[in-house]
Design a protein around this motif. Structure first.
Motif, PDB file in Angstrom:
ATOM      1  N   THR A   1       5.069  -7.508 -14.418  1.00  0.00           N
ATOM      2  CA  THR A   1       4.091  -8.468 -13.920  1.00  0.00           C
ATOM      3  C   THR A   1       3.793  -8.147 -12.452  1.00  0.00           C
ATOM      4  OG1 THR A   1       5.752 -10.034 -13.144  1.00  0.00           O
ATOM      5  CG2 THR A   1       5.031 -10.241 -15.448  1.00  0.00           C
ATOM      6  N   PRO A   2       2.658  -8.640 -11.912  1.00  0.00           N
ATOM      7  CA  PRO A   2       2.383  -8.414 -10.490  1.00  0.00           C
ATOM      8  C   PRO A   2       3.518  -8.865  -9.584  1.00  0.00           C
ATOM      9  CG  PRO A   2       0.416  -9.218 -11.579  1.00  0.00           C
ATOM     10  CD  PRO A   2       1.523  -9.294 -12.588  1.00  0.00           C
ATOM     11  N   GLN A   3       4.134 -10.008  -9.889  1.00  0.00           N
ATOM     12  CA  GLN A   3       5.218 -10.498  -9.034  1.00  0.00           C
ATOM     13  C   GLN A   3       6.422  -9.568  -9.102  1.00  0.00           C
ATOM     14  OE1 GLN A   3       6.093 -14.738  -9.105  1.00  0.00           O
ATOM     15  NE2 GLN A   3       8.267 -14.332  -8.908  1.00  0.00           N
ATOM     16  N   GLU A   4       6.749  -9.081 -10.283  1.00  0.00           N
ATOM     17  CA  GLU A   4       7.880  -8.161 -10.420  1.00  0.00           C
ATOM     18  C   GLU A   4       7.612  -6.854  -9.665  1.00  0.00           C
ATOM     19  OE1 GLU A   4       9.519  -9.508 -14.858  1.00  0.00           O
ATOM     20  OE2 GLU A   4       8.018  -7.919 -14.640  1.00  0.00           O
ATOM     21  N   ALA A   5       6.384  -6.365  -9.761  1.00  0.00           N
ATOM     22  CA  ALA A   5       6.041  -5.116  -9.079  1.00  0.00           C
ATOM     23  C   ALA A   5       6.017  -5.284  -7.564  1.00  0.00           C
ATOM     24  CB  ALA A   5       4.682  -4.617  -9.574  1.00  0.00           C
ATOM     25  N   ALA A   6       5.601  -6.470  -7.111  1.00  0.00           N
ATOM     26  CA  ALA A   6       5.473  -6.719  -5.671  1.00  0.00           C
ATOM     27  C   ALA A   6       6.754  -7.212  -5.021  1.00  0.00           C
ATOM     28  CB  ALA A   6       4.364  -7.740  -5.427  1.00  0.00           C
TER      29      ALA A   6
ATOM     30  N   LEU B   1       4.815   0.726 -12.398  1.00  0.00           N
ATOM     31  CA  LEU B   1       5.516  -0.466 -12.876  1.00  0.00           C
ATOM     32  C   LEU B   1       4.607  -1.347 -13.722  1.00  0.00           C
ATOM     33  CD1 LEU B   1       7.520  -1.425  -9.645  1.00  0.00           C
ATOM     34  CD2 LEU B   1       8.475  -0.605 -11.809  1.00  0.00           C
ATOM     35  N   VAL B   2       3.379  -1.534 -13.264  1.00  0.00           N
ATOM     36  CA  VAL B   2       2.431  -2.356 -14.016  1.00  0.00           C
ATOM     37  C   VAL B   2       2.096  -1.700 -15.349  1.00  0.00           C
ATOM     38  CG1 VAL B   2       0.080  -3.285 -14.034  1.00  0.00           C
ATOM     39  CG2 VAL B   2       1.471  -3.477 -11.965  1.00  0.00           C
TER      40      VAL B   2
ATOM     41  N   ASP C   1       0.822  -1.208   0.000  1.00  0.00           N
ATOM     42  CA  ASP C   1       0.000   0.000   0.000  1.00  0.00           C
ATOM     43  C   ASP C   1       0.861   1.266   0.000  1.00  0.00           C
ATOM     44  OD1 ASP C   1      -2.303  -1.464  -0.068  1.00  0.00           O
ATOM     45  OD2 ASP C   1      -2.677  -1.349   2.091  1.00  0.00           O
ATOM     46  N   SER C   2       1.977   1.219   0.714  1.00  0.00           N
ATOM     47  CA  SER C   2       2.848   2.403   0.748  1.00  0.00           C
ATOM     48  C   SER C   2       3.528   2.647  -0.595  1.00  0.00           C
ATOM     49  CB  SER C   2       3.903   2.245   1.850  1.00  0.00           C
ATOM     50  OG  SER C   2       4.852   1.247   1.507  1.00  0.00           O
ATOM     51  N   ARG C   3       3.625   1.599  -1.403  1.00  0.00           N
ATOM     52  CA  ARG C   3       4.259   1.701  -2.725  1.00  0.00           C
ATOM     53  C   ARG C   3       3.226   1.730  -3.857  1.00  0.00           C
ATOM     54  NH1 ARG C   3       6.480  -2.925  -4.041  1.00  0.00           N
ATOM     55  NH2 ARG C   3       7.614  -1.931  -5.739  1.00  0.00           N
ATOM     56  N   SER C   4       1.987   2.024  -3.546  1.00  0.00           N
ATOM     57  CA  SER C   4       0.919   1.886  -4.544  1.00  0.00           C
ATOM     58  C   SER C   4       1.196   2.691  -5.818  1.00  0.00           C
ATOM     59  CB  SER C   4      -0.425   2.297  -3.936  1.00  0.00           C
ATOM     60  OG  SER C   4      -0.373   3.632  -3.467  1.00  0.00           O
ATOM     61  N   ASP C   5       1.642   3.936  -5.686  1.00  0.00           N
ATOM     62  CA  ASP C   5       1.920   4.742  -6.886  1.00  0.00           C
ATOM     63  C   ASP C   5       3.030   4.116  -7.720  1.00  0.00           C
ATOM     64  OD1 ASP C   5      -0.004   6.548  -6.120  1.00  0.00           O
ATOM     65  OD2 ASP C   5       1.408   7.926  -5.147  1.00  0.00           O
ATOM     66  N   GLU C   6       4.062   3.648  -7.036  1.00  0.00           N
ATOM     67  CA  GLU C   6       5.172   2.997  -7.750  1.00  0.00           C
ATOM     68  C   GLU C   6       4.690   1.744  -8.456  1.00  0.00           C
ATOM     69  OE1 GLU C   6       9.249   0.501  -6.657  1.00  0.00           O
ATOM     70  OE2 GLU C   6       8.327   1.807  -5.148  1.00  0.00           O
TER      71      GLU C   6
ATOM     72  N   TYR D   1      -2.971  -3.277 -10.090  1.00  0.00           N
ATOM     73  CA  TYR D   1      -3.027  -3.088  -8.638  1.00  0.00           C
ATOM     74  C   TYR D   1      -4.369  -2.483  -8.254  1.00  0.00           C
ATOM     75  CZ  TYR D   1      -1.381  -2.107  -3.918  1.00  0.00           C
ATOM     76  OH  TYR D   1      -1.233  -2.102  -2.560  1.00  0.00           O
ATOM     77  N   LEU D   2      -4.972  -3.025  -7.205  1.00  0.00           N
ATOM     78  CA  LEU D   2      -6.305  -2.595  -6.793  1.00  0.00           C
ATOM     79  C   LEU D   2      -6.199  -1.461  -5.772  1.00  0.00           C
ATOM     80  CD1 LEU D   2      -7.933  -6.125  -6.312  1.00  0.00           C
ATOM     81  CD2 LEU D   2      -8.291  -4.553  -8.225  1.00  0.00           C
ATOM     82  N   ASP D   3      -6.820  -0.336  -6.079  1.00  0.00           N
ATOM     83  CA  ASP D   3      -6.856   0.723  -5.082  1.00  0.00           C
ATOM     84  C   ASP D   3      -7.931   0.382  -4.050  1.00  0.00           C
ATOM     85  OD1 ASP D   3      -9.410   1.535  -6.002  1.00  0.00           O
ATOM     86  OD2 ASP D   3      -8.484   2.825  -7.511  1.00  0.00           O
ATOM     87  N   PRO D   4      -7.966   1.049  -2.897  1.00  0.00           N
ATOM     88  CA  PRO D   4      -8.870   0.668  -1.810  1.00  0.00           C
ATOM     89  C   PRO D   4     -10.333   0.544  -2.220  1.00  0.00           C
ATOM     90  CG  PRO D   4      -7.278   2.241  -0.999  1.00  0.00           C
ATOM     91  CD  PRO D   4      -7.052   2.139  -2.478  1.00  0.00           C
ATOM     92  N   GLY D   5     -10.796   1.379  -3.129  1.00  0.00           N
ATOM     93  CA  GLY D   5     -12.201   1.321  -3.522  1.00  0.00           C
ATOM     94  C   GLY D   5     -12.580   0.113  -4.335  1.00  0.00           C
TER      95      GLY D   5
END
Length: 268
Positions: free
Chosen positions: A172-177, A166-167, A157-162, A258-262
């Motif tokens: 890929t999700p794994q690379e971004a995470a 990246l996506v 969550d703290s890296r959401s913008d990053e 990446y899913l934002d909170p909403g």
């Protein structure tokens, strides 16, 4: 009363020992922490749960069979997963299954290796060895999995913008995470490594202390404790790696965004 080198604690003395919890209760009351009820409940639970386990183990040691031993281990794993999920404090679809798989597989596999390959218990399902060793592994891994998973979601969550960037650039999700996964695994392993560093210098760990109090040779007790610490390190590492790689996708959609909170389902 003394039995086979062990000094038995009477029930009156056991009840008096509950007075130690008054220290925590007083601090909670004095500092207005509001934890008095939780402290009282935890004290009652530790009495009931440990004494109940003691009576159950007496029966299992006497009439042990492989299915009884596995049943006890199954029940332990269910409670371990439930406690870990409560500590994570996130209600996500499928989270319990991922946590259960991580804790159970890592703990049972490592415990069986220890019982079969190091202790050489006979039979392999010997309740006196397998149940306590599995319990120690699960107790350690549930705390580590809860810590690592909470750290993983917080870091994501703290890296959401990053991660969005990246996506969007094709990661890929794994690379971004992956940076968050590395951070979570490191945080999960740290307490176990710190405990190993302090063993024998700052503290005499639980199993070694218990065996010494029971009259065992201190060097033999030290050998058992070394095995337990190494076992817990392996089980913890496997559990948190499994948990992180199983759960990070819950912050991503099926298409990889990446899913934002909403847009997140079921969480609090």
């Amino acid at each position: 009363m003394q039995q086979a080198g062990v000094i038995d604690i009477g029930y009156l003395e056991l009840i008096l020992a509950a007075g130690f919890m008054l220290v925590a209760a007083y601090v909670s009351w004095r500092m207005k922490l509001g934890q008095e009820k939780s402290i009282a409940i935890a004290t009652v639970r530790v009495f009931l749960q440990l004494l109940a386990m003691g009576f159950i183990l007496i029966y299992i040691f006497q009439y042990q069979s492989w299915w009884l031993v596995l049943l006890v281990m199954f029940c332990m794993s269910l409670f371990a997963a439930r406690i870990a999920c409560d500590r994570i404090k996130l209600h996500l679809d499928g989270l319990w299954i991922d946590v259960y798989a991580s804790i159970t597989l890592s703990s049972v596999v490592i415990a069986l290796i220890v019982v079969e390959g190091i202790i050489h218990a006979t039979p392999w399902y010997s309740a006196r060895q397998l149940i306590p060793i599995t319990g120690m592994a699960m107790g350690n891994t549930l705390s580590a999995v809860a810590l690592a998973t909470s750290r993983l979601f917080a870091d994501l969550d703290s890296r959401s913008d990053e991660i969005f960037a990246l996506v969007a650039l094709g990661a890929t999700p794994q690379e971004a995470a992956m940076p968050s996964i590395r951070s979570a695994v490191g945080a999960g392993i740290m307490p176990t490594i710190a405990g190993m560093s302090a063993a024998g210098i700052v503290q005499i760990p639980g199993m070694m202390s218990g065996q010494i109090l029971a009259g065992a040779d201190p060097v033999t007790a030290a050998k058992y404790q070394i095995v337990v610490l190494l076992m817990m390190s392996a089980a913890t590492t496997l559990a948190i790696v499994m948990a992180c790689f199983l759960t990070y996708r819950k912050r991503f959609s099926e298409s990889g965004y990446y899913l934002d909170p909403g847009m997140r389902a079921k969480q609090s």
